[in-house]
Motif scaffolding. Structure first.
Motif, PDB file in Angstrom:
ATOM      1  N   ASN A 110       4.734  41.120  20.563  1.00 40.96           N
ATOM      2  CA  ASN A 110       5.330  39.795  20.433  1.00 40.96           C
ATOM      3  C   ASN A 110       6.712  39.737  21.067  1.00 40.96           C
ATOM      4  O   ASN A 110       7.148  38.690  21.555  1.00 40.96           O
ATOM      5  CB  ASN A 110       5.431  39.403  18.954  1.00 40.96           C
ATOM      6  N   THR A 111       7.419  40.872  21.058  1.00 40.50           N
ATOM      7  CA  THR A 111       8.715  40.939  21.734  1.00 40.50           C
ATOM      8  C   THR A 111       8.542  40.706  23.225  1.00 40.50           C
ATOM      9  O   THR A 111       9.355  40.031  23.864  1.00 40.50           O
ATOM     10  CB  THR A 111       9.373  42.308  21.483  1.00 40.50           C
ATOM     11  N   ILE A 112       7.470  41.265  23.792  1.00 37.26           N
ATOM     12  CA  ILE A 112       7.191  41.071  25.214  1.00 37.26           C
ATOM     13  C   ILE A 112       6.944  39.595  25.504  1.00 37.26           C
ATOM     14  O   ILE A 112       7.442  39.047  26.493  1.00 37.26           O
ATOM     15  CB  ILE A 112       5.977  41.919  25.645  1.00 37.26           C
ATOM     16  N   SER A 113       6.176  38.923  24.646  1.00 31.79           N
ATOM     17  CA  SER A 113       5.906  37.504  24.876  1.00 31.79           C
ATOM     18  C   SER A 113       7.183  36.677  24.764  1.00 31.79           C
ATOM     19  O   SER A 113       7.371  35.704  25.501  1.00 31.79           O
ATOM     20  CB  SER A 113       4.853  36.985  23.892  1.00 31.79           C
ATOM     21  N   LYS A 114       8.091  37.063  23.854  1.00 35.19           N
ATOM     22  CA  LYS A 114       9.364  36.350  23.741  1.00 35.19           C
ATOM     23  C   LYS A 114      10.182  36.496  25.017  1.00 35.19           C
ATOM     24  O   LYS A 114      10.810  35.543  25.489  1.00 35.19           O
ATOM     25  CB  LYS A 114      10.156  36.888  22.542  1.00 35.19           C
ATOM     26  N   ILE A 115      10.192  37.699  25.583  1.00 33.22           N
ATOM     27  CA  ILE A 115      10.919  37.934  26.829  1.00 33.22           C
ATOM     28  C   ILE A 115      10.338  37.075  27.944  1.00 33.22           C
ATOM     29  O   ILE A 115      11.060  36.406  28.695  1.00 33.22           O
ATOM     30  CB  ILE A 115      10.867  39.421  27.216  1.00 33.22           C
ATOM     31  N   ASP A 194       6.429  27.159  20.666  1.00 31.49           N
ATOM     32  CA  ASP A 194       7.667  27.871  20.354  1.00 31.49           C
ATOM     33  C   ASP A 194       7.536  29.369  20.613  1.00 31.49           C
ATOM     34  O   ASP A 194       8.423  29.995  21.170  1.00 31.49           O
ATOM     35  CB  ASP A 194       8.053  27.622  18.901  1.00 31.49           C
ATOM     36  N   ASN A 195       6.422  29.960  20.195  1.00 33.37           N
ATOM     37  CA  ASN A 195       6.220  31.393  20.402  1.00 33.37           C
ATOM     38  C   ASN A 195       4.738  31.725  20.414  1.00 33.37           C
ATOM     39  O   ASN A 195       3.899  30.909  19.995  1.00 33.37           O
ATOM     40  CB  ASN A 195       6.950  32.229  19.342  1.00 33.37           C
ATOM     41  N   ILE A 196       4.419  32.922  20.896  1.00 33.25           N
ATOM     42  CA  ILE A 196       3.034  33.376  21.020  1.00 33.25           C
ATOM     43  C   ILE A 196       2.897  34.712  20.303  1.00 33.25           C
ATOM     44  O   ILE A 196       3.612  35.665  20.602  1.00 33.25           O
ATOM     45  CB  ILE A 196       2.619  33.532  22.497  1.00 33.25           C
ATOM     46  N   ASP A 197       1.975  34.759  19.361  1.00 26.73           N
ATOM     47  CA  ASP A 197       1.657  35.990  18.643  1.00 26.73           C
ATOM     48  C   ASP A 197       0.338  36.513  19.213  1.00 26.73           C
ATOM     49  O   ASP A 197      -0.658  35.787  19.220  1.00 26.73           O
ATOM     50  CB  ASP A 197       1.528  35.688  17.150  1.00 26.73           C
ATOM     51  N   PHE A 198       0.331  37.741  19.703  1.00 26.72           N
ATOM     52  CA  PHE A 198      -0.913  38.271  20.258  1.00 26.72           C
ATOM     53  C   PHE A 198      -0.941  39.781  20.125  1.00 26.72           C
ATOM     54  O   PHE A 198       0.077  40.445  19.947  1.00 26.72           O
ATOM     55  CB  PHE A 198      -1.069  37.885  21.735  1.00 26.72           C
ATOM     56  N   ASP A 199      -2.142  40.306  20.198  1.00 28.54           N
ATOM     57  CA  ASP A 199      -2.330  41.748  20.288  1.00 28.54           C
ATOM     58  C   ASP A 199      -3.744  41.988  20.798  1.00 28.54           C
ATOM     59  O   ASP A 199      -4.600  41.103  20.738  1.00 28.54           O
ATOM     60  CB  ASP A 199      -2.122  42.445  18.947  1.00 28.54           C
ATOM     61  N   THR A 212     -12.413  40.920  18.952  1.00 28.90           N
ATOM     62  CA  THR A 212     -12.872  42.219  19.454  1.00 28.90           C
ATOM     63  C   THR A 212     -11.943  42.696  20.563  1.00 28.90           C
ATOM     64  O   THR A 212     -11.314  43.739  20.451  1.00 28.90           O
ATOM     65  CB  THR A 212     -14.328  42.136  19.937  1.00 28.90           C
ATOM     66  N   ALA A 213     -11.819  41.926  21.641  1.00 30.01           N
ATOM     67  CA  ALA A 213     -10.863  42.279  22.695  1.00 30.01           C
ATOM     68  C   ALA A 213      -9.432  42.027  22.254  1.00 30.01           C
ATOM     69  O   ALA A 213      -8.512  42.699  22.707  1.00 30.01           O
ATOM     70  CB  ALA A 213     -11.162  41.487  23.968  1.00 30.01           C
ATOM     71  N   GLY A 214      -9.233  41.052  21.359  1.00 31.34           N
ATOM     72  CA  GLY A 214      -7.890  40.755  20.885  1.00 31.34           C
ATOM     73  C   GLY A 214      -7.791  39.372  20.283  1.00 31.34           C
ATOM     74  O   GLY A 214      -8.806  38.697  20.046  1.00 31.34           O
ATOM     75  N   TYR A 215      -6.570  38.924  20.015  1.00 31.11           N
ATOM     76  CA  TYR A 215      -6.346  37.592  19.460  1.00 31.11           C
ATOM     77  C   TYR A 215      -5.081  37.003  20.074  1.00 31.11           C
ATOM     78  O   TYR A 215      -4.208  37.713  20.585  1.00 31.11           O
ATOM     79  CB  TYR A 215      -6.195  37.642  17.936  1.00 31.11           C
ATOM     80  N   ILE A 216      -4.989  35.667  20.032  1.00 34.10           N
ATOM     81  CA  ILE A 216      -3.795  34.944  20.457  1.00 34.10           C
ATOM     82  C   ILE A 216      -3.506  33.870  19.417  1.00 34.10           C
ATOM     83  O   ILE A 216      -4.386  33.091  19.059  1.00 34.10           O
ATOM     84  CB  ILE A 216      -3.969  34.253  21.826  1.00 34.10           C
ATOM     85  N   GLY A 217      -2.273  33.836  18.933  1.00 31.45           N
ATOM     86  CA  GLY A 217      -1.855  32.800  18.002  1.00 31.45           C
ATOM     87  C   GLY A 217      -0.665  32.039  18.559  1.00 31.45           C
ATOM     88  O   GLY A 217       0.406  32.615  18.756  1.00 31.45           O
ATOM     89  N   PHE A 218      -0.847  30.757  18.842  1.00 25.09           N
ATOM     90  CA  PHE A 218       0.239  29.919  19.346  1.00 25.09           C
ATOM     91  C   PHE A 218       0.883  29.182  18.180  1.00 25.09           C
ATOM     92  O   PHE A 218       0.195  28.660  17.303  1.00 25.09           O
ATOM     93  CB  PHE A 218      -0.297  28.904  20.362  1.00 25.09           C
ATOM     94  N   ASN A 219       2.210  29.141  18.183  1.00 28.67           N
ATOM     95  CA  ASN A 219       2.951  28.444  17.134  1.00 28.67           C
ATOM     96  C   ASN A 219       3.822  27.363  17.755  1.00 28.67           C
ATOM     97  O   ASN A 219       4.579  27.637  18.696  1.00 28.67           O
ATOM     98  CB  ASN A 219       3.821  29.433  16.353  1.00 28.67           C
TER      99      ASN A 219
END
Length: 734
Positions: A110-115, A194-199, A212-219
């Motif tokens: 998430n730090t990477i997405s903030k950058i 505002d931000n993106i939560d992913f892994d 399975t491959a991952g998730y993305i959460g937009f806020n």
């Protein structure tokens, strides 16, 4: 006795002096700043500002010195010269990567997405997905259909193996008319994110179906800094306007409205006649009890025509151009209305409950022709896929800090999809139904619960988790001789275990282990009598987060993923059907470097080896699974009013069939953007494909027959990628 009396007097005197210091931190525009660190340099106590900029520093005295700091702002030292609440203003400064530290948290990506959001602002809805390192998308239906998603060797179709959410509300559609897990994100206005939560992978207990491959959460943003209106004009009769109005921005309340309208004919020979309307409103409040409330309402509608996927042979013999169409009568329309409620209740200083509830009304109608005249030489093979559903759901999560070492989490939720008259039919000219291929009602419920612990000891963080999902599938086949509801149920347990070792604030190691799953379409579940209809995945990531230099961040991982059942696209039927077991293993590498205060360089590379387990060697390739992906770019931020970027994305050649005898050709595309800010006005220029490369955005190996052919041909069918496409943007803010 005398000494004891003197000690009591001194203690009483200190107690009179030592007290709590209250205050609020704002930026230069008067907007409250959250997560500001306030340190008392004398007593060594500290505090963080809340969502409204407020803070309380305990055990503070007159004449103590406070250090006030936040990434992206100039650090201040303030002397406590009065006991009343006081206000502190922080001035912005250039973004410095050296201020980003590696912390003891599992979701460091998430730090990477903030950058990336800081140095590369989102300019369109496609950019939302592309903010996830290693994720590629492809559009093949005129811009109105959800994008095809590629991640970690998965052709996720439109979302089968990646879960997507917005403010806790799921975007993926179960048992969708076009494809399982269909995730249309176009109802989100990019400027409100505002931000993106992913892994990547399935390592978190609060993430369920399709992870399975991952998730993305937009806020989305809780409040706006300012109001603005922008206008965008470009080639191919493109026009877009976005308005954001700050309706309320008080100490404990905020509200804003956002609207978007877009139209374009597209770059294809046949005009796309695309238009989209987006409306979004949000209200947020902090109650006297400390609870937080957020309510949002949105409405989205879109219509378009499409040129579809065209065969190589028709382009090679000159029948049509690279941007032509065989059946220009493809296209569709869709809409979605959402009501979302988020309520965070503070129980005490160490525990809280986070609640999300939502309801969505969704409509979808898509006309496609993948095979042209293969099945019906007279009328053609146009199909209609129709979806009309209501989605309701909620999730509650209890979080408690047990002590300095243990954190506990317990959650539960429910989702129900009621889909009326989900349809697949053979049609003519979008108006006449020649034959119903599938028609029925789907009602699907997912009840789930999860729990997790975080144990922190020294440099270690250990995070075990467990998730339970119960699914009930109901299907009423309206084409069956006797109407009747058929039902099946299935449950799955998914354990997780994560290890994190933070050596210092520049180096961190992690090992993530987890089981996930994706559900199958309810119609498939009924036919298979609930056998093998919740294919599980097992994954592992081993990697590091590293800052070798103050202005450089590297994140890297080797990973493995096993999937019990794969989905394969079948072009001549326009369906996705299940096949056997698969495994993927690969390597991720991410690189962020700040060359100067205003120049940034970022690179993300992924290599994947993807194979079917039960097939013989040489016949075990996974169609359309990416092997090599690379994104890289330079970005300029705040150089005397100028900002911009030059970004390249590369998707390598990949197999189009199981024996790799047919190859889907890769591409390398470079985009450019520049923006100049002068007071309240900004002028920008965005150029897609600045070198005007001819490329294929999506490709499928499909058997088809043209009107003048007697025999079918199996070959690559593709949708052309955008050529050189320039757009001018004018924005006014106040």
């Amino acid at each position: 006795m005398k000494h004891l009396f003197l000690f009591g007097v001194m203690l009483f005197s200190y107690a009179l002096q030592a007290q709590n210091i209250k205050g609020v931190v704002n930026d230069e525009n008067g907007k409250p700043l959250q997560e500001v660190l306030i340190r008392n340099l004398n007593s060594k106590t500290h505090a963080h500002s809340d969502n409204y900029g407020k803070f309380i520093v305990e055990n503070s005295n007159l004449n103590d010195s406070l250090e006030v700091s936040k990434q992206g702002f100039v650090t201040q030292r303030v002397k406590v010269d009065h006991t009343d609440s006081f206000s502190i203003t922080l001035n912005e400064k250039p973004f410095l990567l050296e201020e980003v530290t590696i912390t003891n948290t599992l979701k460091y990506l998430n730090t990477i997405s903030k950058i990336d959001l800081e140095i590369q602002p989102i300019s369109n809805s496609q950019d939302l997905m592309r903010k996830v390192p290693g994720l590629f998308i492809g559009q093949h239906a005129g811009g109105g259909k959800a994008e095809q998603i590629f991640l970690r060797g998965f052709d996720c179709d439109h979302g089968t193996d990646i879960s997507v959410s917005v403010d806790g509300m799921p975007v993926n559609m179960v048992s969708h008319a076009h494809g399982q897990g269909y995730a249309d994100l176009h109802f989100v206005i990019p400027e409100t994110v505002d931000n993106i939560d992913f892994d990547k992978g399935s390592y978190f207990a609060d993430k369920g179906d399709f992870t399975t491959a991952g998730y993305i959460g937009f806020n989305t943003k809780k409040a706006l800094d300012k109001s603005s209106v922008s206008f965008e004009i470009g080639q191919f009769d493109t026009f877009r306007t976005v308005a954001l109005f700050n309706l309320l921005n008080k100490e404990n309340q905020s509200a804003y409205f956002a609207g978007e309208y877009m139209m374009t004919d597209g770059y294809f020979d046949a005009p796309q006649n695309f238009n989209r309307i987006n409306l979004f409103g949000k209200y947020a409040a902090k109650l006297n009890s400390g609870d937080k409330l957020a309510i949002s309402l949105s409405h989205f509608t879109s219509k378009w025509d499409a040129s579809g996927q065209i065969p190589d042979r028709a382009v090679n013999d000159g029948s049509i151009s690279h941007f032509g169409a065989i059946d220009s009568n493809e296209g569709g329309n869709t809409s979605r209305t959402n009501l979302n409620l988020q309520y965070d209740s503070k129980i005490d200083e160490v525990s809280q409950i986070k609640n999300t509830a939502f309801i969505s009304k969704y409509d979808f109608e898509l006309y496609s022709n993948f095979t042209f005249y293969l099945n019906d030489p007279v009328n053609g093979d146009q199909i209609k896929q129709k979806d009309n559903r209501t989605i309701v759901g909620f999730q509650s999560e209890y979080d408690r800090k047990l002590n300095d070492k243990w954190n506990f989490k317990l959650g539960a939720g429910l989702r129900n999809d009621n889909n009326k008259d989900v349809e697949l039919s053979h049609t003519l000219n979008r108006s006449t139904v020649l034959e119903y291929l599938s028609l029925g009602n789907v009602n699907q419920t997912n009840l789930y619960s999860y729990t997790g612990l975080e144990f922190i000891s020294g440099k270690w963080l250990i995070n075990p988790g467990l998730r339970f999902d119960y699914l009930k599938f109901n299907y009423e086949d309206q084409l069956a001789p006797e109407l009747g509801n058929q039902a099946q149920t299935k449950a799955i347990v998914s354990p997780k275990l994560n290890f994190l070792y933070t050596q210092n604030n520049t180096l961190q190691y992690f090992l993530k282990l987890g089981k996930g799953f994706h559900s199958n379409d309810a119609r498939v579940v009924i036919v298979q009598k609930a056998q093998e209809i919740l294919p599980e995945s097992y994954g592992a990531d081993l990697g590091i987060n590293w800052k070798p230099f103050p202005r450089m961040i590297i994140n890297s991982a080797i990973w493995y993923l096993y999937l019990a059942q794969e989905f394969v696209y079948v072009g001549d039927e326009a369906v996705v059907e299940p096949s056997g077991k698969t495994e993927r293993k690969g390597f991720d590498f991410g690189f962020r470097y700040q060359l100067t205060n205003w120049l940034f360089w970022n690179t993300d590379y992924t290599y994947t080896h993807a194979r079917a387990i039960d097939e013989s060697k040489g016949n075990d390739y996974l169609p359309l699974a990416p092997v090599n992906t690379l994104t890289s770019g330079l970005s300029v931020k705040d150089l005397k009013g100028f900002s911009g970027s030059l970004r390249t994305r590369f998707l390598g050649d990949r197999p189009a069939n199981e024996d790799n005898s047919v190859v889907a050709k890769g591409y390398c595309i470079t985009d450019f953007s520049v923006n100049y800010q002068i007071k309240k006005v900004s002028i920008g220029l965005n150029i897609d494909n600045i070198f005007d490369t001819k490329w294929k955005e999506t490709q499928f190996l499909t058997e088809s027959r043209l009107a003048n052919e007697t025999d079918p041909v199996e070959e690559i069918h593709f949708t052309a990628g955008t050529p050189f496409n320039a757009r001018l943007i004018l924005k006014y803010s106040w």
